[in-house]
Design a protein around this motif. Structure first.
Motif, PDB file in Angstrom:
ATOM      1  N   MET A   1       0.840  -1.192   0.000  1.00 53.81           N
ATOM      2  CA  MET A   1       0.000   0.000   0.000  1.00 53.81           C
ATOM      3  C   MET A   1       0.886   1.258   0.000  1.00 53.81           C
ATOM      4  N   ALA A   2       0.423   2.270  -0.683  1.00 50.40           N
ATOM      5  CA  ALA A   2       1.144   3.546  -0.707  1.00 50.40           C
ATOM      6  C   ALA A   2       1.035   4.235   0.651  1.00 50.40           C
ATOM      7  N   ASP A   3       1.950   5.132   0.908  1.00 44.81           N
ATOM      8  CA  ASP A   3       1.907   5.902   2.142  1.00 44.81           C
ATOM      9  C   ASP A   3       0.955   7.077   1.956  1.00 44.81           C
ATOM     10  N   TYR A   4      -0.074   7.127   2.800  1.00 46.21           N
ATOM     11  CA  TYR A   4      -1.093   8.170   2.660  1.00 46.21           C
ATOM     12  C   TYR A   4      -0.491   9.565   2.730  1.00 46.21           C
ATOM     13  N   ALA A   5       0.351   9.807   3.725  1.00 46.71           N
ATOM     14  CA  ALA A   5       0.887  11.152   3.935  1.00 46.71           C
ATOM     15  C   ALA A   5       1.649  11.647   2.713  1.00 46.71           C
ATOM     16  N   MET A 267     -12.899   5.011  -6.988  1.00 48.84           N
ATOM     17  CA  MET A 267     -13.351   3.621  -6.906  1.00 48.84           C
ATOM     18  C   MET A 267     -12.211   2.715  -6.448  1.00 48.84           C
ATOM     19  N   ARG A 268     -11.028   2.972  -6.960  1.00 56.12           N
ATOM     20  CA  ARG A 268      -9.883   2.139  -6.605  1.00 56.12           C
ATOM     21  C   ARG A 268      -9.329   2.485  -5.220  1.00 56.12           C
ATOM     22  N   ASN A 269      -9.195   3.762  -4.933  1.00 55.36           N
ATOM     23  CA  ASN A 269      -8.455   4.192  -3.748  1.00 55.36           C
ATOM     24  C   ASN A 269      -9.318   4.405  -2.513  1.00 55.36           C
ATOM     25  N   ALA A 402     -12.258  10.628   3.998  1.00 54.25           N
ATOM     26  CA  ALA A 402     -12.563   9.200   3.932  1.00 54.25           C
ATOM     27  C   ALA A 402     -11.431   8.393   4.541  1.00 54.25           C
ATOM     28  N   ASN A 403     -11.707   7.104   4.719  1.00 53.26           N
ATOM     29  CA  ASN A 403     -10.707   6.132   5.123  1.00 53.26           C
ATOM     30  C   ASN A 403     -10.391   5.329   3.864  1.00 53.26           C
ATOM     31  N   LEU A 404      -9.235   5.552   3.293  1.00 53.60           N
ATOM     32  CA  LEU A 404      -8.941   5.119   1.922  1.00 53.60           C
ATOM     33  C   LEU A 404      -8.586   3.634   1.886  1.00 53.60           C
ATOM     34  N   ARG A 405      -9.590   2.801   1.622  1.00 55.21           N
ATOM     35  CA  ARG A 405      -9.427   1.357   1.748  1.00 55.21           C
ATOM     36  C   ARG A 405      -8.533   0.750   0.684  1.00 55.21           C
ATOM     37  N   GLY A 406      -8.409   1.431  -0.461  1.00 55.78           N
ATOM     38  CA  GLY A 406      -7.558   0.910  -1.512  1.00 55.78           C
ATOM     39  C   GLY A 406      -6.194   1.561  -1.571  1.00 55.78           C
ATOM     40  N   PRO A 409      -5.454   1.841   4.202  1.00 57.67           N
ATOM     41  CA  PRO A 409      -6.490   1.693   5.233  1.00 57.67           C
ATOM     42  C   PRO A 409      -5.963   2.083   6.606  1.00 57.67           C
ATOM     43  N   MET A 410      -6.781   2.817   7.338  1.00 56.94           N
ATOM     44  CA  MET A 410      -6.408   3.303   8.662  1.00 56.94           C
ATOM     45  C   MET A 410      -7.394   2.779   9.692  1.00 56.94           C
TER      46      MET A 410
END
Length: 626
Positions: A1-5, A267-269, A402-406, A409-410
């Motif tokens: 998974m990519a780093d959200y920050a 849809m993806r992220n 949002a909580n980005l499930r794709g 995820p947090m």
């Protein structure tokens, strides 16, 4: 998974580079050479030199790629007993044919088409057919009152109106055609044609020279189906009028290119849904949620979208949603908290849920109104899957927080839709325009430019767009919601800013009080309004609906004590009443402002979007009491 920050920081620091890369998520007739046109702030445009077609991205490219036999739509209608699976190839054939029929009626690029339809596959066909032609559709919720339809017809000035003979509710048939005929009598604008889908539950009376049968238009178009029109990314795709407007409607204008890219990314992220996965948005095509996530979003990424003509309860019972999940292998469900509260009220122990195998479900997504912790916890416990709150608006078109499930995820936190989505620079502003400290409440605003997929402006009303959304704080879009951001960057949305009440000089969020009430095990749903008081300025009044079979004795006293314990005596909360139901819009939002006006002795204009006027009428004596 990519780093959200890292992703989030880059989306804000380099929107040109970030969104330029995301443009590869869709197919272009001419790829854009730049992402952001910021030459004329506050009017920003995305992918200004790109050319594409939204219908091509939703249908043609999947068929060309060899996935024509995959299910595009699953139509599930407990109110009529119908259940049909429609493949991408079959949907493309119908859309191209209906587009050809509309073209024969004179519809071309830039022309408007008003859709006044129930939740049937033909509504999706009509939307995509307009997109195919480069025409601008405006979906009006099926069954709207004639005057409201007339206002929208006059504002959009459609060349054609597409409707149906009726909608089907659990206990009645709603005939649309008489309402449409009345609307056309009231409207100044005269469309050239009306296309009417005749449903077997009611036969519409046709007007010679104006009305044309859906089947006739579709048959004519099959002999000469329409190809996809190449349009500019900045050309409008649709107008959607916001709910509850009075007077001149407020038409949110969405473009083609930014919209397609944003929905493909989301849809993806945000939802973690891609090709072939079964996705269900339990909403209506008359709302933005239906536009974005019944039709365009899932089809653009090649998913299978469930189209549901029914209710969370009463079609036939509170197990209806779980039946749909089990029968169709739904992986993610997106609905409004009010739907889950309705299910919880009727089946608090989850007995009906236990009758269905919902093991396919990975996520429950909720949005559209504040998600109270009680509903959040009940759904998570009952379903055993993450319950994901997220916050957005008709104007934004997709998730702001949002909580980005794709993507990353947090952990979820009750009361928070989690963190700002990449592209949205969310800030909490104080009345003087300064940024609030962590934990300090203020107005939720988004620094300009807004990312792709958000509103371009208001239909034929740039001035109103600026005055309504951009004038309060220079360089910001004002959401109209209040809230705060905590030390970890989680956003808390406390409700509309006019739902903050002033009790003897103390500013209190009605949302915070509602959270305490909703946590009580007897409460199914609740609302708190601020009522004028000669001594304190305002005092809070609570209205609660109890779960089925609960003894109301002592509940009110327990709720008053709970608020005193959780929020303190400063709330001055002493007035709570048990009621049979709360008035809502058809999208599930509780009409707090209308109730407050009634309680203050005013005579509010009831929003046209109210779901059941009888609920409000039954509450009026309660609200107006001295």
């Amino acid at each position: 998974m990519a780093d959200y920050a890292d992703v989030y920081r880059r989306s804000l620091a380099d929107p040109e580079g970030f969104w330029g890369e995301q443009a590869a998520l869709v197919s272009w007739f001419r790829k854009p050479t730049r992402a952001l046109d910021d030459d004329s702030p506050p009017f920003y445009r995305w992918f200004p030199d790109g050319r594409l077609n939204t219908c091509y991205n939703a249908l043609d490219r999947h068929v060309i790629a060899g996935r024509g036999d995959q299910a595009a739509l699953i139509y599930d209608s407990p109110v009529t007993g119908a259940s049909t699976t429609i493949t991408y190839a079959s949907l493309l054939q119908d859309v191209a044919a209906f587009a050809g029929g509309l073209r024969d009626l004179g519809v071309g690029p830039g022309d408007r088409v008003v859709l006044y339809m129930p939740m049937v596959p033909e509504a999706v066909v009509a939307m995509l057919a307009c997109a195919r032609l480069g025409a601008v559709h405006s979906v009006v919720f099926g069954g709207f009152a004639a005057n409201e339809v007339a206002l929208r017809i006059d504002d959009a000035q459609p060349k054609v109106v597409v409707s149906a003979s009726c909608g089907v509710e659990p206990t009645r048939i709603v005939e649309y055609k008489p309402l449409l005929d009345k609307a056309l009598e009231l409207a100044d604008h005269e469309p050239a044609s009306c296309v009417v889908l005749q449903r077997p539950q009611a036969t519409a009376t046709m007007v010679d020279g104006r009305d044309v049968d859906w089947a006739t238009v579709l048959h004519a178009g099959r002999t000469n189906p329409a190809p996809c029109e190449e349009v500019a990314a900045t050309d409008p795709l649709y107008i959607l009028y916001t709910s509850g407007t009075t007077g001149k409607p407020k038409g949110i204008l969405r473009d083609n290119g930014g919209h397609a890219v944003a929905l493909a990314w989301s849809m993806r992220n945000v939802y973690d849904i891609g090709p072939g996965q079964v996705w269900w948005t339990a909403s209506d095509v008359g709302w933005v949620v239906g536009h974005s996530y019944i039709v365009y979003g899932p089809l653009i990424v090649g998913a299978t979208s469930v189209l549901y003509e029914g209710k969370p309860v009463g079609t036939p019972d509170a197990g209806a949603f779980w039946r749909v999940v089990a029968e169709h292998g739904v992986e993610a469900l997106f609905t409004a908290p009010t739907a889950i509260r309705a299910i919880k009220k009727e089946d608090p122990e989850g007995i009906l849920l236990a009758e269905h195998d919902t093991s396919s479900l990975r996520h429950l997504f909720l949005a559209g109104e504040r998600l109270d912790p009680g509903t959040y916890e009940w759904a998570g416990r009952a379903l055993g899957v993450p319950v994901i709150d997220h916050w957005w608006q008709t104007e934004t078109g997709w998730a702001v927080v949002a909580n980005l499930r794709g993507l990353a995820p947090m952990p979820t936190r009750p009361g928070s839709p989690s963190v700002p989505v990449p592209g949205f620079d969310v800030q909490v502003l104080l009345p003087d325009g300064t940024v609030a400290r962590p934990g300090q409440e203020g107005s939720l605003a988004i620094r300009l430019p807004l990312p792709p997929g958000t509103l371009q402006t208001l239909w034929r009303d740039d001035e109103r767009y600026v005055s309504s959304y951009l004038a309060a704080y220079d360089g910001y879009y004002l959401s109209g919601d209040g809230g705060y951001i905590d030390d970890d960057g989680y956003v808390y949305v406390m409700g509309r800013t006019d739902d903050v009440i002033n009790v003897a000089g103390h500013r209190l969020s009605t949302g915070a009080i509602e959270g305490v009430l909703a946590a009580h095990p007897a409460v199914a749903e609740c609302a708190v309004i601020g009522v004028a008081d000669p001594l304190k300025g305002q005092v809070p009044r609570g209205l609660v609906v109890l779960k089925a079979g609960v003894d109301p004795s002592g509940v009110a006293a327990e709720l008053v004590a709970a608020v005193r314990e959780e929020i303190g005596p400063v709330a001055a909360f002493k007035d709570v009443q048990v009621v049979a139901g709360l008035p809502k819009t058809r999208s599930g939002k509780i009409l707090r402002r209308t109730m407050r006006q009634l309680a203050d002795g005013e005579h509010p204009q009831v929003p046209s979007t109210i779901e059941d006027l009888a609920v409000l009428e039954a509450l009026e004596p309660v609200l107006r009491r001295e």
